[in-house]
Design a protein around this motif. Sequence first.
Motif, mmCIF file in Angstrom:
data_model
loop_
_atom_site.group_PDB
_atom_site.id
_atom_site.type_symbol
_atom_site.label_atom_id
_atom_site.label_comp_id
_atom_site.label_asym_id
_atom_site.label_seq_id
_atom_site.Cartn_x
_atom_site.Cartn_y
_atom_site.Cartn_z
ATOM 1 N N SER A 42 17.066 14.666 64.761
ATOM 2 C CA SER A 42 17.856 13.530 65.260
ATOM 3 C C SER A 42 18.413 13.772 66.664
ATOM 4 C CB SER A 42 18.992 13.210 64.294
ATOM 5 O OG SER A 42 19.871 14.315 64.188
ATOM 6 N N GLN A 43 18.413 15.020 67.114
ATOM 7 C CA GLN A 43 18.939 15.366 68.437
ATOM 8 C C GLN A 43 17.851 15.464 69.499
ATOM 9 O OE1 GLN A 43 20.669 19.096 67.237
ATOM 10 N NE2 GLN A 43 22.672 18.171 66.837
ATOM 11 N N TYR A 44 16.621 15.324 69.091
ATOM 12 C CA TYR A 44 15.467 15.522 69.960
ATOM 13 C C TYR A 44 15.507 14.658 71.216
ATOM 14 C CZ TYR A 44 10.578 15.110 71.389
ATOM 15 O OH TYR A 44 9.434 15.071 72.115
ATOM 16 N N TYR A 45 15.699 13.352 71.041
ATOM 17 C CA TYR A 45 15.642 12.447 72.191
ATOM 18 C C TYR A 45 16.798 12.683 73.162
ATOM 19 C CZ TYR A 45 11.846 10.230 69.749
ATOM 20 O OH TYR A 45 10.648 10.003 69.121
ATOM 21 N N MET A 46 17.953 13.084 72.637
ATOM 22 C CA MET A 46 19.080 13.393 73.522
ATOM 23 C C MET A 46 18.762 14.596 74.402
ATOM 24 S SD MET A 46 22.454 12.850 71.210
ATOM 25 C CE MET A 46 21.740 13.303 69.638
ATOM 26 N N MET A 67 22.312 5.174 70.405
ATOM 27 C CA MET A 67 23.223 5.823 69.463
ATOM 28 C C MET A 67 24.651 5.450 69.809
ATOM 29 S SD MET A 67 21.645 9.639 69.220
ATOM 30 C CE MET A 67 22.755 10.086 67.900
ATOM 31 N N ASP A 68 25.557 5.678 68.861
ATOM 32 C CA ASP A 68 26.962 5.470 69.184
ATOM 33 C C ASP A 68 27.513 6.731 69.844
ATOM 34 O OD1 ASP A 68 28.098 7.283 67.122
ATOM 35 O OD2 ASP A 68 27.400 5.761 65.717
ATOM 36 N N ARG A 69 28.594 6.554 70.590
ATOM 37 C CA ARG A 69 29.154 7.670 71.360
ATOM 38 C C ARG A 69 29.645 8.805 70.467
ATOM 39 N NH1 ARG A 69 33.317 5.593 75.534
ATOM 40 N NH2 ARG A 69 33.355 7.804 75.998
ATOM 41 N N ASP A 78 27.548 20.457 68.893
ATOM 42 C CA ASP A 78 26.565 21.363 68.311
ATOM 43 C C ASP A 78 25.724 22.030 69.409
ATOM 44 O OD1 ASP A 78 25.182 22.536 66.086
ATOM 45 O OD2 ASP A 78 23.581 21.056 66.341
ATOM 46 N N PHE A 79 25.271 21.252 70.393
ATOM 47 C CA PHE A 79 24.502 21.811 71.519
ATOM 48 C C PHE A 79 25.301 22.883 72.260
ATOM 49 C CE2 PHE A 79 21.544 17.941 72.609
ATOM 50 C CZ PHE A 79 20.859 18.137 71.428
#
Length: 153
Positions: A42-46, A67-69, A78-79
């Motif tokens: 789910s974090q891939y595109y970010m 996505m929402d903020r 997490d990153f």
Amino acid sequence: MIEYDDIIRDSPFLVNHLISMMKTHDFYINKHIKANTDILPSQYYMLLFLYYEMGTNQSDIAKACLMDRSGVSRAFKDFEEKGLIVREVDEENKRAYKINLTEKGTETAEFLIQKEKEWDDMICEELDMSRNEALKLLSKISLKSLNFNREKF
């Protein structure tokens, strides 16, 4: 018994082919994400958005990734904990942060970009057009769809 291949082969609608392509792509890329990176699918595109738009803020990333903020904020926490990004206060807006990838974040993004190119090449290898030609065609179709919706709705 009808096979999935038959349904796709016989489908009269572009969207069925696009959905099939998206789902098979996600299966492929998610295997590499789970096996070789510290991020969630789910974090891939970010992560990829950050790679191409270093120094952007969370609001812009949320808009670009649909996505929402708060979801973006959780992902960036997490990153940060995993050493993939650094946040710096935006000098023009002290309440916002500019986000940049660390070396580890850049390496992760570049690994995934390489996997994207491998997938594209694999998908295009038996076509009568190159990857670049297929990309131009899909871009043209996508932009036409976007403009159609803007004009009609």
